[in-house]
Motif scaffolding. Sequence first.
Motif, mmCIF file in Angstrom:
data_model
loop_
_atom_site.group_PDB
_atom_site.id
_atom_site.type_symbol
_atom_site.label_atom_id
_atom_site.label_comp_id
_atom_site.label_asym_id
_atom_site.label_seq_id
_atom_site.Cartn_x
_atom_site.Cartn_y
_atom_site.Cartn_z
ATOM 1 N N GLU A 160 0.791 -0.986 0.000
ATOM 2 C CA GLU A 160 -0.144 -0.060 0.014
ATOM 3 C C GLU A 160 0.867 1.398 -0.020
ATOM 4 N N SER A 207 1.649 7.420 0.979
ATOM 5 C CA SER A 207 0.743 8.542 0.994
ATOM 6 C C SER A 207 -0.554 8.104 1.442
ATOM 7 N N GLU A 208 -1.243 7.082 1.084
ATOM 8 C CA GLU A 208 -2.340 6.580 1.418
ATOM 9 C C GLU A 208 -2.726 6.216 2.625
ATOM 10 N N ASP A 233 -3.337 9.353 6.765
ATOM 11 C CA ASP A 233 -4.478 9.733 7.410
ATOM 12 C C ASP A 233 -4.852 8.540 8.424
#
Length: 205
Positions: A176, A179-180, A183
């Motif tokens: 993954e 950057s994703e 959060d």
Amino acid sequence: MPRTGERGGPLTRARIAEVAARLFLERGFDAVTVAEVAREAGVSSVTVFKHFPRKEDLFLDRTAEAAELLRSAVRDRAAGVDVVASLRERTLGLLDARDPLGGLDERSTPFFATVAGSPTLIARAREIAAELQETLADELERDAGFTGDAALFAAFFIAGYSTILVGTARRLVAGEPRSELLDAHRARFERLFAALHHGLASTAC
């Protein structure tokens, strides 16, 4: 005799750590010997062990920094700021700065992959977590403003922190994009601190 230019000090330690990390990332932790690290860094094996008593510490080399952050979060917090708030401020600061201790700097994926590929590193990481838990508990025991169960609080915090890092590490190693995950990674830390605040509100003074 020491090799030409070999000497102690922070610069030597930093060079050894940089060389070791590169070799471990390229070939895997268990495939690289301390002698190879020493030769590549231009020092003796004795010098390597002077700075890093264990081979694992060549790669997991931020234990002292992490311990000092925990001590500072308790010892240096402003008047009226509880331990949970202080730990939260420092943890989110690590995330914002993309510090390696926050678990999502640009080198996190290869770092976690290397750890996952070595049972020796996994075992040492668990030992470090236990050491940090003891460090935090000891600091809380000495803090006059903390009146709760220091050992229990330290166990909850370190276990929660470790769980978040391991969960994110698995997702990074699975491919993954970093950057994703930013959060979600931060949100899990916020949930940890909310749980500490509400679940241990009377002990986190």
